[in-house]
Design an enzyme around this catalytic site. Structure first.
Site, PDB file in Angstrom:
ATOM      1  N   GLU A  45      39.269  40.425  47.080  1.00 29.14           N
ATOM      2  CA  GLU A  45      39.756  39.043  47.171  1.00 29.14           C
ATOM      3  C   GLU A  45      40.687  38.921  48.372  1.00 29.14           C
ATOM      4  O   GLU A  45      41.519  39.798  48.607  1.00 29.14           O
ATOM      5  CB  GLU A  45      40.543  38.659  45.911  1.00 29.14           C
ATOM      6  CG  GLU A  45      41.125  37.240  46.004  1.00 29.14           C
ATOM      7  CD  GLU A  45      42.085  36.910  44.873  1.00 29.14           C
ATOM      8  OE1 GLU A  45      41.603  36.594  43.772  1.00 29.14           O
ATOM      9  OE2 GLU A  45      43.313  36.984  45.089  1.00 29.14           O
ATOM     10  N   ALA A  93      38.465  24.607  32.647  1.00 28.51           N
ATOM     11  CA  ALA A  93      37.447  25.203  33.513  1.00 28.51           C
ATOM     12  C   ALA A  93      36.040  25.039  32.933  1.00 28.51           C
ATOM     13  O   ALA A  93      35.078  24.855  33.675  1.00 28.51           O
ATOM     14  CB  ALA A  93      37.766  26.677  33.737  1.00 28.51           C
ATOM     15  N   GLY A 125      42.968  25.954  37.435  1.00 25.00           N
ATOM     16  CA  GLY A 125      44.166  25.875  38.283  1.00 25.00           C
ATOM     17  C   GLY A 125      45.402  25.830  37.408  1.00 25.00           C
ATOM     18  O   GLY A 125      45.330  25.480  36.226  1.00 25.00           O
ATOM     19  N   LYS A 180      33.196  28.996  28.108  1.00 24.42           N
ATOM     20  CA  LYS A 180      32.821  29.062  29.535  1.00 24.42           C
ATOM     21  C   LYS A 180      31.429  29.674  29.670  1.00 24.42           C
ATOM     22  O   LYS A 180      30.621  29.219  30.478  1.00 24.42           O
ATOM     23  CB  LYS A 180      33.842  29.890  30.324  1.00 24.42           C
ATOM     24  CG  LYS A 180      35.258  29.317  30.312  1.00 24.42           C
ATOM     25  CD  LYS A 180      36.078  29.893  31.441  1.00 24.42           C
ATOM     26  CE  LYS A 180      37.508  30.121  31.068  1.00 24.42           C
ATOM     27  NZ  LYS A 180      38.356  30.541  32.171  1.00 24.42           N
ATOM     28  N   HIS A 232      36.589  30.216  45.684  1.00 26.73           N
ATOM     29  CA  HIS A 232      37.267  29.728  44.474  1.00 26.73           C
ATOM     30  C   HIS A 232      37.352  28.202  44.533  1.00 26.73           C
ATOM     31  O   HIS A 232      37.344  27.601  45.619  1.00 26.73           O
ATOM     32  CB  HIS A 232      38.687  30.294  44.384  1.00 26.73           C
ATOM     33  CG  HIS A 232      38.733  31.781  44.154  1.00 26.73           C
ATOM     34  ND1 HIS A 232      39.814  32.404  43.597  1.00 26.73           N
ATOM     35  CD2 HIS A 232      37.828  32.762  44.408  1.00 26.73           C
ATOM     36  CE1 HIS A 232      39.585  33.708  43.510  1.00 26.73           C
ATOM     37  NE2 HIS A 232      38.390  33.952  44.004  1.00 26.73           N
ATOM     38  N   GLN A 241      57.894  42.485  43.298  1.00 29.03           N
ATOM     39  CA  GLN A 241      56.574  41.841  43.208  1.00 29.03           C
ATOM     40  C   GLN A 241      55.982  41.998  41.811  1.00 29.03           C
ATOM     41  O   GLN A 241      55.409  41.068  41.257  1.00 29.03           O
ATOM     42  CB  GLN A 241      55.643  42.442  44.281  1.00 29.03           C
ATOM     43  CG  GLN A 241      54.254  41.827  44.294  1.00 29.03           C
ATOM     44  CD  GLN A 241      53.170  42.826  43.914  1.00 29.03           C
ATOM     45  OE1 GLN A 241      53.448  43.889  43.365  1.00 29.03           O
ATOM     46  NE2 GLN A 241      51.930  42.481  44.203  1.00 29.03           N
TER      47      GLN A 241
HETATM   48  P1  FAD Z   1      40.845  27.507  31.506  1.00 30.80           P
HETATM   49  O1  FAD Z   1      39.678  28.365  31.233  1.00 30.80           O
HETATM   50  O2  FAD Z   1      40.639  26.040  31.488  1.00 30.80           O
HETATM   51  O3  FAD Z   1      41.981  27.916  30.458  1.00 30.80           O
HETATM   52  C1  FAD Z   1      43.326  27.455  30.606  1.00 30.80           C
HETATM   53  C2  FAD Z   1      44.039  27.504  29.264  1.00 30.80           C
HETATM   54  O4  FAD Z   1      43.492  26.495  28.408  1.00 30.80           O
HETATM   55  C3  FAD Z   1      43.870  28.817  28.499  1.00 30.80           C
HETATM   56  O5  FAD Z   1      45.075  29.057  27.822  1.00 30.80           O
HETATM   57  C4  FAD Z   1      42.738  28.530  27.519  1.00 30.80           C
HETATM   58  O6  FAD Z   1      42.841  29.326  26.347  1.00 30.80           O
HETATM   59  C5  FAD Z   1      42.992  27.054  27.210  1.00 30.80           C
HETATM   60  N1  FAD Z   1      41.778  26.305  26.894  1.00 30.80           N
HETATM   61  C6  FAD Z   1      40.565  26.379  27.477  1.00 30.80           C
HETATM   62  N2  FAD Z   1      39.720  25.480  26.958  1.00 30.80           N
HETATM   63  C7  FAD Z   1      40.410  24.800  26.003  1.00 30.80           C
HETATM   64  C8  FAD Z   1      40.083  23.744  25.104  1.00 30.80           C
HETATM   65  N3  FAD Z   1      38.869  23.208  25.083  1.00 30.80           N
HETATM   66  N4  FAD Z   1      41.045  23.295  24.267  1.00 30.80           N
HETATM   67  C9  FAD Z   1      42.296  23.828  24.274  1.00 30.80           C
HETATM   68  N5  FAD Z   1      42.653  24.843  25.105  1.00 30.80           N
HETATM   69  C10 FAD Z   1      41.727  25.313  25.955  1.00 30.80           C
HETATM   70  N6  FAD Z   1      44.480  29.666  40.699  1.00 30.80           N
HETATM   71  C11 FAD Z   1      44.407  28.938  41.838  1.00 30.80           C
HETATM   72  O7  FAD Z   1      45.125  27.919  41.951  1.00 30.80           O
HETATM   73  N7  FAD Z   1      43.567  29.282  42.868  1.00 30.80           N
HETATM   74  C12 FAD Z   1      42.766  30.372  42.803  1.00 30.80           C
HETATM   75  O8  FAD Z   1      42.035  30.660  43.764  1.00 30.80           O
HETATM   76  C13 FAD Z   1      42.814  31.183  41.629  1.00 30.80           C
HETATM   77  N8  FAD Z   1      42.023  32.264  41.488  1.00 30.80           N
HETATM   78  C14 FAD Z   1      42.023  32.969  40.304  1.00 30.80           C
HETATM   79  C15 FAD Z   1      41.157  34.063  40.167  1.00 30.80           C
HETATM   80  C16 FAD Z   1      41.141  34.801  38.970  1.00 30.80           C
HETATM   81  C17 FAD Z   1      40.181  35.945  38.820  1.00 30.80           C
HETATM   82  C18 FAD Z   1      42.025  34.449  37.918  1.00 30.80           C
HETATM   83  C19 FAD Z   1      42.040  35.244  36.653  1.00 30.80           C
HETATM   84  C20 FAD Z   1      42.897  33.373  38.059  1.00 30.80           C
HETATM   85  C21 FAD Z   1      42.901  32.628  39.242  1.00 30.80           C
HETATM   86  N9  FAD Z   1      43.741  31.519  39.403  1.00 30.80           N
HETATM   87  C22 FAD Z   1      43.694  30.778  40.567  1.00 30.80           C
HETATM   88  C23 FAD Z   1      44.706  31.150  38.354  1.00 30.80           C
HETATM   89  C24 FAD Z   1      44.118  30.127  37.369  1.00 30.80           C
HETATM   90  O9  FAD Z   1      43.913  28.888  38.003  1.00 30.80           O
HETATM   91  C25 FAD Z   1      45.146  29.988  36.215  1.00 30.80           C
HETATM   92  O10 FAD Z   1      45.212  31.172  35.476  1.00 30.80           O
HETATM   93  C26 FAD Z   1      44.982  28.775  35.329  1.00 30.80           C
HETATM   94  O11 FAD Z   1      46.211  28.596  34.610  1.00 30.80           O
HETATM   95  C27 FAD Z   1      43.873  28.867  34.296  1.00 30.80           C
HETATM   96  O12 FAD Z   1      42.642  28.762  34.897  1.00 30.80           O
HETATM   97  P2  FAD Z   1      41.294  28.981  33.989  1.00 30.80           P
HETATM   98  O13 FAD Z   1      40.176  28.632  34.882  1.00 30.80           O
HETATM   99  O14 FAD Z   1      41.299  30.297  33.356  1.00 30.80           O
HETATM  100  O15 FAD Z   1      41.525  27.833  32.900  1.00 30.80           O
END
Ligand code: FAD
Length: 290
Positions: free
Chosen positions: A16, A122, A108, A163, A77, A210
């Site tokens: 990454e 997501a 995000g 997902k 991303h 960090q």
């Molecule tokens: P989701 O899958 O939507 O989950 C978020 C939260 O909501 C979780 O607690 C989940 O349990 C809960 N949830 C999901 N669906 C529901 C539902 N239907 N009802 C109630 N609760 C629900 N961030 C950036 O800004 N830019 C990046 O490039 C970036 N890259 C990343 C790469 C990786 C590999 C990872 C692991 C994270 C990255 N992130 C990035 C951080 C990410 O955006 C955050 O962790 C964010 O808070 C959650 O994203 P998610 O897609 O997992 O969210």
């Protein structure tokens, strides 16, 4: 090439990078990516405003240039909080025009002024992408220790299954420092019938400060083994960074021995991290000698 088709054939190795800030971000990122292609990764992913840097404009441009100029697969991303369907469609059109076939679909982080418009989670973004751009290979994030906002580990796994049900083709984990937590998570995925490949994200820590920041931003627990190494490294920044690389290489060798689908290195734009992790994986036989 689509990442799911690579994962169907072999265990993968990938990096990454993030778009640097500054006046020449695309050129700087491309320079980093170029240096990392020496290790012949299966793909290089490019973050989207990660850590609130606000740097979203260049993700598609950098991914496109990696794809075209380095002949390495790019994974762009994309986060959806604060975006409309039209914003997402325009971004995907930009990827298509640049020959990028892979996207990591994310919600995000919540931030002041960034609330849901067309997408709350997501899984909604993934469903939209699979319907509107079936040619895209769509990855999603997963959390071996549970996402920081999740009500419980179990509910996070249920949402992870959503997902997969929405069409995600593969997963990339959040960083962690204790492999046992990943093995527990992997078993929970099997029980929940999550069958898509899980690539494991590992970040070498660079300093005591960090790793403390990481613990707070992504909820990663810090095992005693890491604390002992940092104590042994003392106040010397170079020794702390070396301890981080050594620890990450040990994590990677253990994961390789335990049959993971893929290993993804959070390189922090450091070619030396790419080199060290690659060499550790050649040593243990996960990667062939190139
Ligand atoms: P989701 O899958 O939507 O989950 C978020 C939260 O909501 C979780 O607690 C989940 O349990 C809960 N949830 C999901 N669906 C529901 C539902 N239907 N009802 C109630 N609760 C629900 N961030 C950036 O800004 N830019 C990046 O490039 C970036 N890259 C990343 C790469 C990786 C590999 C990872 C692991 C994270 C990255 N992130 C990035 C951080 C990410 O955006 C955050 O962790 C964010 O808070 C959650 O994203 P998610 O897609 O997992 O969210």
């Amino acid at each position: 090439m689509r990442i799911d088709s690579i994962l169907a054939k072999k265990q993968t190795f990938s990096f990454e990078i993030f778009p640097p800030r500054g006046d020449l971000p695309v050129e700087q990122a491309l320079d980093v990516a170029n240096q990392m292609t020496v290790q012949r990764p299966d793909w290089i992913s490019v973050t989207f405003s990660a850590g609130g840097t606000g740097n979203t404009q260049n993700t598609a441009a950098i991914a496109g240039r990696i794809q075209r100029e380095t002949q390495t697969n790019a994974l762009a991303h994309l986060t959806c909080l604060g975006s409309t369907r039209a914003d997402v469609d325009a971004y995907v059109e930009g990827l298509h025009a640049r020959g990028v076939e892979n996207v990591l679909a994310l919600r995000g982080d919540r931030a002041p002024g960034r609330s849901a418009i067309d997408f709350s989670y997501a899984s909604e973004l993934i469903r939209h992408l699979k319907q509107s751009a079936p040619w895209l290979c769509v990855g999603a994030a997963c959390y071996p220790e549970g996402h920081v906002e999740a009500e419980s580990f179990e509910s996070d796994i249920e949402h992870l299954k959503e997902k997969q049900d929405a069409g995600a083709d593969f997963l990339v984990t959040q960083l962690f420092f204790d492999n046992e937590l990943f093995y527990r998570f992997r078993e929970a995925c099997v029980r929940a019938r999550i069958k898509i490949p899980i690539t494991v994200g590992i970040m070498p820590f660079t300093s005591t400060k960090q790793i403390q920041r990481m613990a707070f931003t992504c909820g990663a627990s810090i095992p005693a083994a890491v604390i002992k190494r940092l104590i042994a490294a003392g106040d010397n920044p170079a020794d702390q960074a070396l301890a981080g690389i050594e620890y990450a290489c040990e994590q990677l060798r253990d994961l390789a021995a335990n049959g993971v689908d893929g290993l993804h290195i959070y390189s922090m734009n450091k070619p030396a991290v790419a080199q060290a992790t690659h060499d550790a994986l050649v040593d243990c036989g996960y990667l062939g000698v190139q």
